[in-house]
Scaffold this active site. Sequence first.
Site, PDB file in Angstrom:
ATOM      1  N   ALA A 140       0.925  -1.181   0.034  1.00 35.84           N
ATOM      2  CA  ALA A 140      -0.020  -0.022   0.083  1.00 35.84           C
ATOM      3  C   ALA A 140       0.792   1.312   0.020  1.00 35.84           C
ATOM      4  O   ALA A 140       0.428   2.387   0.454  1.00 35.84           O
ATOM      5  CB  ALA A 140      -0.997  -0.044   1.264  1.00 35.84           C
ATOM      6  N   GLY A 220       4.251  -8.238   2.683  1.00 35.98           N
ATOM      7  CA  GLY A 220       5.054  -7.254   1.918  1.00 35.98           C
ATOM      8  C   GLY A 220       6.638  -7.937   1.949  1.00 35.98           C
ATOM      9  O   GLY A 220       7.566  -7.098   1.925  1.00 35.98           O
ATOM     10  N   ASP A 248      -4.499 -10.029  13.043  1.00 36.56           N
ATOM     11  CA  ASP A 248      -5.918  -9.933  12.866  1.00 36.56           C
ATOM     12  C   ASP A 248      -6.543 -11.232  12.378  1.00 36.56           C
ATOM     13  O   ASP A 248      -7.879 -11.311  11.954  1.00 36.56           O
ATOM     14  CB  ASP A 248      -5.999  -8.675  11.850  1.00 36.56           C
ATOM     15  CG  ASP A 248      -5.483  -8.758  10.712  1.00 36.56           C
ATOM     16  OD1 ASP A 248      -4.764  -9.692  10.465  1.00 36.56           O
ATOM     17  OD2 ASP A 248      -5.631  -7.646   9.829  1.00 36.56           O
ATOM     18  N   ASP A 274      -0.464  -2.488  12.809  1.00 35.20           N
ATOM     19  CA  ASP A 274      -0.453  -1.862  11.375  1.00 35.20           C
ATOM     20  C   ASP A 274      -1.801  -1.245  10.887  1.00 35.20           C
ATOM     21  O   ASP A 274      -2.088  -1.084   9.869  1.00 35.20           O
ATOM     22  CB  ASP A 274       0.152  -3.055  10.345  1.00 35.20           C
ATOM     23  CG  ASP A 274       0.510  -2.226   8.992  1.00 35.20           C
ATOM     24  OD1 ASP A 274       0.896  -0.962   8.934  1.00 35.20           O
ATOM     25  OD2 ASP A 274       0.620  -3.072   7.942  1.00 35.20           O
ATOM     26  N   LEU A 308      -3.724  -5.581   0.410  1.00 39.30           N
ATOM     27  CA  LEU A 308      -3.787  -5.541   1.983  1.00 39.30           C
ATOM     28  C   LEU A 308      -3.296  -3.783   2.166  1.00 39.30           C
ATOM     29  O   LEU A 308      -2.092  -3.865   1.849  1.00 39.30           O
ATOM     30  CB  LEU A 308      -3.511  -6.430   2.709  1.00 39.30           C
ATOM     31  CG  LEU A 308      -4.462  -7.658   2.997  1.00 39.30           C
ATOM     32  CD1 LEU A 308      -3.715  -8.699   3.613  1.00 39.30           C
ATOM     33  CD2 LEU A 308      -5.752  -7.355   3.151  1.00 39.30           C
ATOM     34  N   ALA A 309      -4.118  -3.039   2.741  1.00 39.04           N
ATOM     35  CA  ALA A 309      -3.501  -1.687   3.084  1.00 39.04           C
ATOM     36  C   ALA A 309      -3.559  -1.388   4.695  1.00 39.04           C
ATOM     37  O   ALA A 309      -4.416  -0.842   4.825  1.00 39.04           O
ATOM     38  CB  ALA A 309      -4.470  -0.784   2.034  1.00 39.04           C
TER      39      ALA A 309
END
Length: 381
Positions: A140, A220, A248, A274, A308-309
């Site tokens: 992201a 990442g 999460d 994050d 995913l951000a």
Amino acid sequence: MLGPVTDLVLTGGKLALPEGLVDDGWLSVSGARISGVGTGTPPPGTTVELDGALVVPGFIDTHCHGGGGGSFSSGDPKEILRAIHAHRGHGTTTLLASLVSEPIRALVNQQAALRELVEEGELAGIHLEGPFIAEARCGAHDPAVLLEPDAAAVDALLRAGHGAVRMVTLAPELTGGVRAVRQLAESGVIAAIGHTDGTEEQIRPAIDAGATVGTHLFNGMRPLHHREPGPIGALLDDERVTVELICDLVHVHPTVLRLAATHAGRGRTLLITDAMSATDAADGRYHLGRLEVDVRDGVATVAETGALAGSTLTMDVAFRNLVRGAGLTVPDAVRATSARPAELLGLAEETGALEAGLAADLVVLDQDLRPLRVLRRGEWV
């Protein structure tokens, strides 16, 4: 917040102490400090009966981009404070503000508002996630602003922080990457390896040069392969490295969380959120740095790519997920959310445990590990 507490005594709770869980314990607070911890007859004072609730140290999040609709990249002190208080309500009593990749001048400007809040004690420091990261694993982050880490750029960012920059994430396979790790380590800043497409052979020299953190392990970065371990294998395998995990249950599968946390052990496992600005806020369209992000059912993805951000995670949920979702113990979760991050940041003499003399930072959790009350520096949140 309410005012500071003097001679408060929490009684009848289960205390998560460094040596383990203690039933029917008491904890006393005077001003902003824990003044005593024990079992048996509590000392006199204003008593709060916990009825068996679990008391854990306040959570410490070393990787967070915002919350409550506010972003740490905004430069707006009111918006930044809104994000801080959103996480504080979920038990995060110590917080690093993370910035995503931007041009150097923009990052210098964004640090100004954060630096003031660090000086005021609202934040524990600044984490720069980029811009020295790999385009192939940028997630992201806007690929148009990524840079190779030359010494002058690193120095400019550190000088702009006036000592507030505590951690920098970079990809060591970039030209100048290992040299930048050494520069950060020599400056007393945590060098973290992340958003990297490096091979194991490119990661090992960075660890030797002083890198001590793996930024959101698995996410990442080049995947683990049985013939090429890549960054995941190198970071997990090296006892000098603490690994961040986004707990999460979306970014990393519960089984993989358990495998990684079990291998790294209590000494090297660190839970992070994050979290981005949509945390503790409604679904919808947001920004993370320069990129538009869609949040649906609490899952944040880059609008253009679907990557995913960050997350909409809070540390209380990360704590609960490690225990209920990944099957680790409450003491494991306490280490990963409080004690280990305090050690990493050099704050273990100040916070991170329920011990006399440390800051009165604690979270009272119910039987389902959900927060009932939060105390920060002796003030109820």
